[in-house]
Design a protein around this motif. Structure first.
Motif, PDB file in Angstrom:
ATOM      1  N   ASN A  83       0.807  -1.220   0.000  1.00 19.76           N
ATOM      2  CA  ASN A  83       0.000   0.000   0.000  1.00 19.76           C
ATOM      3  C   ASN A  83       0.841   1.272   0.000  1.00 19.76           C
ATOM      4  N   GLU A  84       2.150   1.094  -0.075  1.00 23.59           N
ATOM      5  CA  GLU A  84       3.060   2.238  -0.073  1.00 23.59           C
ATOM      6  C   GLU A  84       3.655   2.508  -1.454  1.00 23.59           C
ATOM      7  N   ILE A  85       3.372   1.642  -2.420  1.00 17.55           N
ATOM      8  CA  ILE A  85       3.973   1.772  -3.747  1.00 17.55           C
ATOM      9  C   ILE A  85       2.919   2.113  -4.787  1.00 17.55           C
ATOM     10  N   ASP A  86       3.394   2.588  -5.936  1.00 19.58           N
ATOM     11  CA  ASP A  86       2.505   2.920  -7.050  1.00 19.58           C
ATOM     12  C   ASP A  86       2.483   1.816  -8.102  1.00 19.58           C
ATOM     13  N   TYR A  87       3.613   1.133  -8.280  1.00 20.26           N
ATOM     14  CA  TYR A  87       3.707   0.044  -9.251  1.00 20.26           C
ATOM     15  C   TYR A  87       4.514  -1.102  -8.658  1.00 20.26           C
ATOM     16  N   PHE A  88       4.071  -2.326  -8.959  1.00 19.40           N
ATOM     17  CA  PHE A  88       4.823  -3.521  -8.588  1.00 19.40           C
ATOM     18  C   PHE A  88       5.220  -4.246  -9.865  1.00 19.40           C
ATOM     19  N   HIS A  89       6.527  -4.465 -10.044  1.00 22.79           N
ATOM     20  CA  HIS A  89       7.052  -4.951 -11.320  1.00 22.79           C
ATOM     21  C   HIS A  89       7.367  -6.442 -11.357  1.00 22.79           C
ATOM     22  N   ALA A  90       6.972  -7.213 -10.362  1.00 19.10           N
ATOM     23  CA  ALA A  90       7.437  -8.602 -10.321  1.00 19.10           C
ATOM     24  C   ALA A  90       6.380  -9.584  -9.851  1.00 19.10           C
ATOM     25  N   LEU A  91       5.183  -9.489 -10.386  1.00 18.62           N
ATOM     26  CA  LEU A  91       4.144 -10.458 -10.057  1.00 18.62           C
ATOM     27  C   LEU A  91       4.414 -11.743 -10.830  1.00 18.62           C
ATOM     28  N   ASP A  92       4.655 -12.845 -10.107  1.00 21.28           N
ATOM     29  CA  ASP A  92       5.081 -14.057 -10.808  1.00 21.28           C
ATOM     30  C   ASP A  92       4.472 -15.347 -10.254  1.00 21.28           C
ATOM     31  N   SER A  93       3.472 -15.226  -9.376  1.00 18.64           N
ATOM     32  CA  SER A  93       2.830 -16.445  -8.876  1.00 18.64           C
ATOM     33  C   SER A  93       1.445 -16.135  -8.354  1.00 18.64           C
ATOM     34  N   LEU A  94       0.590 -17.141  -8.355  1.00 17.07           N
ATOM     35  CA  LEU A  94      -0.763 -16.967  -7.837  1.00 17.07           C
ATOM     36  C   LEU A  94      -0.756 -16.811  -6.320  1.00 17.07           C
ATOM     37  N   LYS A  95       0.207 -17.443  -5.646  1.00 18.48           N
ATOM     38  CA  LYS A  95       0.309 -17.293  -4.194  1.00 18.48           C
ATOM     39  C   LYS A  95       0.628 -15.846  -3.825  1.00 18.48           C
ATOM     40  N   LEU A  96       1.513 -15.236  -4.606  1.00 14.01           N
ATOM     41  CA  LEU A  96       1.840 -13.826  -4.372  1.00 14.01           C
ATOM     42  C   LEU A  96       0.629 -12.951  -4.692  1.00 14.01           C
ATOM     43  N   ALA A  97      -0.066 -13.273  -5.769  1.00 12.88           N
ATOM     44  CA  ALA A  97      -1.270 -12.519  -6.131  1.00 12.88           C
ATOM     45  C   ALA A  97      -2.305 -12.592  -5.012  1.00 12.88           C
ATOM     46  N   ALA A  98      -2.468 -13.772  -4.423  1.00 12.96           N
ATOM     47  CA  ALA A  98      -3.439 -13.950  -3.349  1.00 12.96           C
ATOM     48  C   ALA A  98      -3.071 -13.124  -2.118  1.00 12.96           C
ATOM     49  N   GLU A  99      -1.775 -13.031  -1.843  1.00  8.17           N
ATOM     50  CA  GLU A  99      -1.324 -12.243  -0.694  1.00  8.17           C
ATOM     51  C   GLU A  99      -1.545 -10.752  -0.952  1.00  8.17           C
ATOM     52  N   ILE A 100      -1.287 -10.324  -2.182  1.00  9.63           N
ATOM     53  CA  ILE A 100      -1.545  -8.923  -2.539  1.00  9.63           C
ATOM     54  C   ILE A 100      -3.036  -8.627  -2.397  1.00  9.63           C
ATOM     55  N   GLN A 101      -3.866  -9.521  -2.904  1.00 10.01           N
ATOM     56  CA  GLN A 101      -5.315  -9.366  -2.797  1.00 10.01           C
ATOM     57  C   GLN A 101      -5.745  -9.230  -1.334  1.00 10.01           C
ATOM     58  N   LYS A 102      -5.124 -10.010  -0.485  1.00  6.58           N
ATOM     59  CA  LYS A 102      -5.467 -10.012   0.944  1.00  6.58           C
ATOM     60  C   LYS A 102      -5.061  -8.714   1.637  1.00  6.58           C
ATOM     61  N   ARG A 103      -3.915  -8.167   1.232  1.00  3.09           N
ATOM     62  CA  ARG A 103      -3.339  -7.022   1.956  1.00  3.09           C
ATOM     63  C   ARG A 103      -3.626  -5.659   1.321  1.00  3.09           C
ATOM     64  N   ALA A 104      -3.931  -5.619   0.046  1.00  2.00           N
ATOM     65  CA  ALA A 104      -4.096  -4.344  -0.656  1.00  2.00           C
ATOM     66  C   ALA A 104      -5.365  -3.616  -0.218  1.00  2.00           C
ATOM     67  N   GLU A 105      -5.231  -2.317  -0.049  1.00  2.00           N
ATOM     68  CA  GLU A 105      -6.373  -1.489   0.330  1.00  2.00           C
ATOM     69  C   GLU A 105      -6.973  -0.774  -0.880  1.00  2.00           C
ATOM     70  N   HIS A 106      -6.341  -0.953  -2.028  1.00  3.89           N
ATOM     71  CA  HIS A 106      -6.821  -0.376  -3.279  1.00  3.89           C
ATOM     72  C   HIS A 106      -6.269  -1.221  -4.419  1.00  3.89           C
ATOM     73  N   VAL A 107      -6.659  -0.907  -5.638  1.00  9.41           N
ATOM     74  CA  VAL A 107      -6.166  -1.655  -6.793  1.00  9.41           C
ATOM     75  C   VAL A 107      -4.680  -1.358  -6.996  1.00  9.41           C
ATOM     76  N   ILE A 108      -3.888  -2.417  -7.133  1.00  9.72           N
ATOM     77  CA  ILE A 108      -2.443  -2.289  -7.296  1.00  9.72           C
ATOM     78  C   ILE A 108      -2.067  -2.493  -8.766  1.00  9.72           C
ATOM     79  N   LYS A 109      -1.326  -1.543  -9.304  1.00  5.56           N
ATOM     80  CA  LYS A 109      -0.861  -1.651 -10.686  1.00  5.56           C
ATOM     81  C   LYS A 109       0.341  -2.593 -10.735  1.00  5.56           C
ATOM     82  N   CYS A 110       0.186  -3.696 -11.437  1.00  8.55           N
ATOM     83  CA  CYS A 110       1.218  -4.735 -11.447  1.00  8.55           C
ATOM     84  C   CYS A 110       1.702  -5.054 -12.861  1.00  8.55           C
ATOM     85  N   PHE A 111       2.971  -5.397 -12.939  1.00  7.29           N
ATOM     86  CA  PHE A 111       3.549  -5.984 -14.140  1.00  7.29           C
ATOM     87  C   PHE A 111       3.758  -7.467 -13.867  1.00  7.29           C
ATOM     88  N   VAL A 112       3.324  -8.309 -14.773  1.00  9.14           N
ATOM     89  CA  VAL A 112       3.607  -9.734 -14.649  1.00  9.14           C
ATOM     90  C   VAL A 112       5.032  -9.975 -15.155  1.00  9.14           C
TER      91      VAL A 112
END
Length: 225
Positions: A91-120
């Motif tokens: 929640n402190e960043i504007d872009y995340f450049h290293a989305l590479d797994s569904l487990k990581l995606a699930a953790e982001i979904q759990k913790r994010a307070e808004h939509v996170i702009k991600c690069f796969v």
């Protein structure tokens, strides 16, 4: 001096864009500040670069706090993000450049307070030392991300091997662009995939020629500082 380094980098960006008929403002220059302290990062910002990238959670949080007087900074998190540290930075960043797994995606979904702009992150080169999904996995991975409404796939990211030739760089970056175009053409609301994060200090010229819209430059900017 950062101003001299920046002048050289911007000239190379301009030259690379001219080679392929692109406008210079179609490329966002990200200063990779992970190797310098907050004072030197401040010099980078004062020189006019408002996009900065870090790759370690604790150092990023410390630096962001120390640069609180510069709210105009757009913060990018690059490199591997451990799931246990997602809650600290997402929640402190504007872009995340290293989305590479569904487990990581699930953790982001759990913790994010808004939509996170991600690069796969896609491991186009096939290097075992590199993170990222394979090109063959991309379509299925994008489909799976539909379940996470706090993730927006703005684009794809890759890195070329440090010892790669220009020909190899062209091939790797061209492949990522072709993959990005395929995803973009699906017109998915959660994955517009209009951006390409590729190219670092030693190969950003080639990346621009192949369509990079975000380049991640560290050494070329902060050398001799």
């Amino acid at each position: 001096m950062i101003s001299d380094n920046l002048r050289e980098v911007r000239q190379e960006i301009q030259n690379s864009c001219a080679l392929v008929g692109r406008k210079e403002d179609s490329v966002t220059l990200i200063a990779v500040t992970k190797t310098v302290d907050s004072e030197k990062t401040k010099q980078v910002v004062q020189a006019g670069i408002l996009d900065c990238a870090e790759n370690r959670a604790e150092k990023f949080l410390e630096k962001k706090q120390e640069l609180a007087d510069f709210p105009q900074i757009t913060w990018h998190f690059i490199g591997n993000l451990q799931r246990r540290k997602v809650k600290l930075v997402i929640n402190e960043i504007d872009y995340f450049h290293a989305l590479d797994s569904l487990k990581l995606a699930a953790e982001i979904q759990k913790r994010a307070e808004h939509v996170i702009k991600c690069f796969v992150e896609v491991n186009v080169s096939g290097e075992e030392s590199k993170q990222g999904i394979t090109p063959a996995e991309l379509s299925g991975f994008i489909e799976e991300l539909k379940a996470f409404d706090r993730i927006q796939v703005v684009g794809l990211m890759t890195m070329a091997p440090a010892d790669s030739t220009k020909e190899q760089q062209h091939e790797i970056f061209r492949t990522l662009r072709q993959l990005q175009e395929k995803v973009r053409e699906c017109h998915l609301s959660y994955a517009p995939c209009t951006e390409l994060s590729m190219g670092m200090s030693n190969d950003f010229s080639v990346a621009i020629q192949e369509g990079a819209t975000f380049i991640r430059v560290g050494t070329a900017l902060v050398k001799d500082m």
